[in-house]
Enzyme design. Structure first.
Site, PDB file in Angstrom:
ATOM      1  N   LYS A 195       0.896  -1.175   0.000  1.00  0.00           N
ATOM      2  CA  LYS A 195       0.000   0.000   0.000  1.00  0.00           C
ATOM      3  C   LYS A 195       0.924   1.211   0.000  1.00  0.00           C
ATOM      4  O   LYS A 195       1.424   1.642   1.039  1.00  0.00           O
ATOM      5  CB  LYS A 195      -0.888  -0.030   1.249  1.00  0.00           C
ATOM      6  N   GLU A 271       9.678   1.308  11.018  1.00  0.00           N
ATOM      7  CA  GLU A 271      10.688   2.352  10.786  1.00  0.00           C
ATOM      8  C   GLU A 271       9.950   3.685  10.841  1.00  0.00           C
ATOM      9  O   GLU A 271       9.192   4.026   9.925  1.00  0.00           O
ATOM     10  CB  GLU A 271      11.389   2.110   9.446  1.00  0.00           C
ATOM     11  N   CYS A 305      13.785  10.907   6.900  1.00  0.00           N
ATOM     12  CA  CYS A 305      13.602  10.540   8.317  1.00  0.00           C
ATOM     13  C   CYS A 305      14.905  10.665   9.094  1.00  0.00           C
ATOM     14  O   CYS A 305      14.903  10.913  10.286  1.00  0.00           O
ATOM     15  CB  CYS A 305      13.053   9.129   8.419  1.00  0.00           C
ATOM     16  N   GLU A 406       9.041  16.297  15.442  1.00  0.00           N
ATOM     17  CA  GLU A 406       9.509  16.154  14.063  1.00  0.00           C
ATOM     18  C   GLU A 406       8.719  17.112  13.154  1.00  0.00           C
ATOM     19  O   GLU A 406       7.486  17.104  13.151  1.00  0.00           O
ATOM     20  CB  GLU A 406       9.283  14.714  13.592  1.00  0.00           C
TER      21      GLU A 406
HETATM   22  P1  NAD Z   1       2.434   8.382   7.312  1.00  0.00           P
HETATM   23  O1  NAD Z   1       2.575   7.614   8.559  1.00  0.00           O
HETATM   24  O2  NAD Z   1       1.450   9.475   7.261  1.00  0.00           O
HETATM   25  O3  NAD Z   1       2.014   7.401   6.102  1.00  0.00           O
HETATM   26  C1  NAD Z   1       2.787   6.284   5.753  1.00  0.00           C
HETATM   27  C2  NAD Z   1       1.882   5.260   5.114  1.00  0.00           C
HETATM   28  O4  NAD Z   1       0.957   4.766   6.066  1.00  0.00           O
HETATM   29  C3  NAD Z   1       1.056   5.783   3.951  1.00  0.00           C
HETATM   30  O5  NAD Z   1       1.034   4.803   2.936  1.00  0.00           O
HETATM   31  C4  NAD Z   1      -0.316   5.957   4.575  1.00  0.00           C
HETATM   32  O6  NAD Z   1      -1.385   5.884   3.659  1.00  0.00           O
HETATM   33  C5  NAD Z   1      -0.349   4.784   5.527  1.00  0.00           C
HETATM   34  N1  NAD Z   1      -1.286   4.882   6.634  1.00  0.00           N
HETATM   35  C6  NAD Z   1      -1.671   6.008   7.304  1.00  0.00           C
HETATM   36  N2  NAD Z   1      -2.522   5.681   8.308  1.00  0.00           N
HETATM   37  C7  NAD Z   1      -2.661   4.323   8.276  1.00  0.00           C
HETATM   38  C8  NAD Z   1      -3.414   3.393   9.050  1.00  0.00           C
HETATM   39  N3  NAD Z   1      -4.171   3.761  10.078  1.00  0.00           N
HETATM   40  N4  NAD Z   1      -3.329   2.082   8.722  1.00  0.00           N
HETATM   41  C9  NAD Z   1      -2.556   1.671   7.702  1.00  0.00           C
HETATM   42  N5  NAD Z   1      -1.836   2.507   6.921  1.00  0.00           N
HETATM   43  C10 NAD Z   1      -1.882   3.825   7.212  1.00  0.00           C
HETATM   44  O7  NAD Z   1       3.894   8.860   6.929  1.00  0.00           O
HETATM   45  P2  NAD Z   1       4.313   9.811   5.718  1.00  0.00           P
HETATM   46  O8  NAD Z   1       3.777  11.175   6.010  1.00  0.00           O
HETATM   47  O9  NAD Z   1       3.975   9.144   4.443  1.00  0.00           O
HETATM   48  O10 NAD Z   1       5.926   9.814   5.848  1.00  0.00           O
HETATM   49  C11 NAD Z   1       6.636  10.695   6.649  1.00  0.00           C
HETATM   50  C12 NAD Z   1       6.965  10.055   7.986  1.00  0.00           C
HETATM   51  O11 NAD Z   1       7.651   8.834   7.763  1.00  0.00           O
HETATM   52  C13 NAD Z   1       7.901  10.876   8.852  1.00  0.00           C
HETATM   53  O12 NAD Z   1       7.469  10.780  10.182  1.00  0.00           O
HETATM   54  C14 NAD Z   1       9.244  10.173   8.694  1.00  0.00           C
HETATM   55  O13 NAD Z   1      10.146  10.360   9.744  1.00  0.00           O
HETATM   56  C15 NAD Z   1       8.815   8.759   8.586  1.00  0.00           C
HETATM   57  N6  NAD Z   1       9.844   7.957   7.900  1.00  0.00           N
HETATM   58  C16 NAD Z   1      10.586   7.086   8.636  1.00  0.00           C
HETATM   59  C17 NAD Z   1      11.603   6.329   8.019  1.00  0.00           C
HETATM   60  C18 NAD Z   1      12.484   5.366   8.781  1.00  0.00           C
HETATM   61  O14 NAD Z   1      13.213   4.612   8.141  1.00  0.00           O
HETATM   62  N7  NAD Z   1      12.465   5.370  10.099  1.00  0.00           N
HETATM   63  C19 NAD Z   1      11.818   6.495   6.657  1.00  0.00           C
HETATM   64  C20 NAD Z   1      11.036   7.414   5.944  1.00  0.00           C
HETATM   65  C21 NAD Z   1      10.032   8.130   6.578  1.00  0.00           C
HETATM   66  O1  6OD Z   2      18.616   3.902   3.254  1.00  0.00           O
HETATM   67  C1  6OD Z   2      17.696   3.207   3.678  1.00  0.00           C
HETATM   68  O2  6OD Z   2      17.679   1.981   3.594  1.00  0.00           O
HETATM   69  C2  6OD Z   2      16.534   3.848   4.319  1.00  0.00           C
HETATM   70  N1  6OD Z   2      15.600   3.019   4.816  1.00  0.00           N
HETATM   71  C3  6OD Z   2      16.472   5.192   4.372  1.00  0.00           C
HETATM   72  C4  6OD Z   2      15.442   5.902   5.008  1.00  0.00           C
HETATM   73  C5  6OD Z   2      15.325   7.228   4.830  1.00  0.00           C
HETATM   74  C6  6OD Z   2      14.291   7.950   5.468  1.00  0.00           C
HETATM   75  O3  6OD Z   2      13.711   8.884   4.974  1.00  0.00           O
END
Ligand code: NAD
Ligand code: 6OD
Length: 502
Positions: A195, A271, A305, A406
């Protein structure tokens, strides 16, 4: 800050038909049965890219069923060599269609092509290649004999694929982060239902064409588009036919997904968000620290992130560091993705722009000195896009919202420190624990400080330097579990221990 003016985005060669997304279920593209769809906008200028169908329970049911049948059928019966050969072809085909993926990613996100062509798309291919190598070379059995009390027995653990894996991915590095999960899941013998983020549906759809082209059996890779709550995301995570859920996204969303995963006791890999610190010591190489911090704060318009939002600088070099980072921020070129001189694109959406701007206002309300930025740039005929200025603050209290929460935008707060102990304490003083960067030329200090960072990943004199074999993940509210190289075996396989009395 240099601003580049717009030319029509039609200059891209991406096929008009490919600007509309489709679900990919059981090897076929479909618009599904809900009759619902949404419009996908390019954040560069808010122009319409195309339509995206919204999946419902029927699409999720069909995708999970297809994934199960593939697992019980051709995919489950394939040898590791056959399976990994096919996945290596997936990597090759992504590289052959590099420009299609590049244009699709940059349409969805507005990010500079110079970045996506170096990071997002090559990593999409590398994620398949690296995990096929892991699956081919790592023994999936472990033996112990005899038992400690001397009983003659042979114990061996068989690692089996976990089953049908739900992959829920975000919008900031769409292909990179989706394949970071799909690559190991498939290489280790699972099937997937993805998804993708509602903001970035195109590259997940395009990957369906790649799977068809190289002959990956139907049902192995499925994509259902939709939103989170009361939509495809929630329906997928609640589905009892799913054996494990791997998620990248916000911490709050992770909590909701963990609640869903509790039903049926399904394991999760999480993550999540970060509020990452950089610690800059007076004995650093200033050039490198500025260059690295420019990237860690502003790359991908701050939407990484792992990005730095808190910078702690040892007092003797504080003024110089602030001055030089300000000059760097003001020198960034905001512009179109296809302009090779662009190094800062827009945020992902109007909604995210409003969120980031609300933090820009809050920082002022909380008493910040605005060193640069803080507003919306004039982008001429792209003014309808999701643009914000790169922004630097000083002077905030340690418990200010802009220091603790964040933001996920092109901004950071810089604060001086006097001792190593103080810097470590400040770095560890948020709920998050994803990544840290330490800048020092003293290698003893580097090891000492890095070992005290309460994070999953600590870079020294670098940032986002990735070796895909290493453990990747977050501590505290930044996640659960580690993925990467052999660490991915933990989530994507299940061990059955077999004990044979001799
Ligand atoms: P988000 O949590 O809003 O959405 C991520 C995904 O989850 C989307 O596909 C969304 O449709 C889905 N989703 C939302 N609510 C849901 C639910 N209740 N059930 C199932 N699926 C659901 O995140 P975003 O805004 O797309 O991304 C930004 C965030 O992601 C930031 O907080 C960032 O730090 C984090 N992030 C973390 C990492 C990591 O590796 N730790 C990497 C990239 C992004
Ligand atoms: O490099 C990666 O494997 C990874 N998961 C990066 C994540 C970046 C976050 O925005």
């Amino acid at each position: 800050m240099t601003v580049h003016q717009s030319k029509p985005f039609e200059s891209l060669s991406i096929d008009k038909a490919r600007r509309d997304a489709a679900h990919f279920i059981n090897g076929e593209f479909t618009q599904g049965t809900t009759g619902k769809s949404w419009t996908n906008y390019c954040p560069m200028d808010n122009s319409v890219i195309g339509q995206v169908p919204e999946g419902g329970r029927a699409e999720i049911d069909a995708a999970v069923k297809a994934a199960r049948e593939a697992l019980d059928g051709p995919w489950g019966q394939m040898s590791v060599v056959e399976r990994t050969n096919l996945l290596a072809e997936v990597a090759d085909e992504i590289n052959r269609r590099f420009n299609d993926f590049l244009e699709a990613e940059c349409l969805d996100t507005g990010k500079p092509m110079s970045m996506a062509s170096h990071i997002d798309i090559p990593r999409g291919a590398a994620n398949f290649k690296m995990f096929t190598d892991v699956a081919k070379t790592v023994a999936t059995e472990c033996f112990t004999t005899p038992t400690p009390d001397g009983t003659g027995a042979l114990n061996y653990g068989l690692r089996r694929p976990r089953g049908v894996i739900a992959v829920i991915s975000p919008w900031n590095l769409p292909l990179l982060l989706m394949t970071w999960k799909v690559g190991p899941a498939l290489a280790l013998g699972n099937t997937v239902v993805v998804k993708p983020s509602e903001e970035t549906p195109l590259t997940a759809t395009l990957l369906g064409e790649v799977m068809q082209k190289v002959g990956v059996p139907k049902g192995v890779y499925n994509v259902v588009h939709g939103f989170g709550p009361d939509s495809a995301g929630a329906f997928l995570t609640e589905h009892k036919g799913v054996n494990g859920i791997t998620f990248t996204g916000e911490t709050r969303t992770g909590e909701a997904i963990m609640r869903a995963a509790a039903g049926g006791i399904r394991p999760v890999s999480m993550e999540l968000g970060g509020k990452n610190p950089a610690l800059v010591f007076a004995d650093c190489d200033m050039e490198k620290a500025i260059e690295g911090t420019m990237r860690s704060v502003f790359a991908n318009c701050g939407q990484v992130c792992l990005g730095t939002e808190r910078v702690y600088v040892e007092r003797p070099i504080f003024d110089e560091f602030v001055k030089r980072l300000k000059a760097g921020a003001e020198n960034l070129k905001l512009g179109r993705p296809d302009d090779p001189t662009t190094n800062l694109g827009p945020l992902i959406s109007q909604e995210h722009k409003q969120k980031v701007l609300s933090y820009y206002k809050k920082a002022v309300d909380e008493g910040a000195n605005v060193i640069t930025g803080g507003g919306v740039p004039d982008m001429g005929d792209m003014n309808d896009g999701a643009w914000v200025e790169p922004t630097i603050w000083t002077g905030l209290a340690d418990d200010a919202a802009c220091v603790q929460q964040e933001i996920f935008g092109p901004c950071c707060h810089i604060r001086p420190f006097d001792t190593e102990e103080e810097a470590i304490k400040l770095a560890n003083s948020t709920d998050y624990g994803l990544a840290a960067a330490v800048w020092t030329e003293n290698s003893s200090r580097a090891h000492r400080v890095a070992s005290k960072m309460d994070v999953g990943i600590c870079w020294v004199n670098s940032w986002f330097l990735r070796d895909l074999r290493t453990a990747f993940g977050g501590a505290k509210a930044s996640g659960i579990g580690r993925e990467g190289g052999v660490h991915s075996l933990e989530f994507y396989t299940e061990i059955t221990n077999i004990c044979l009395k001799l």
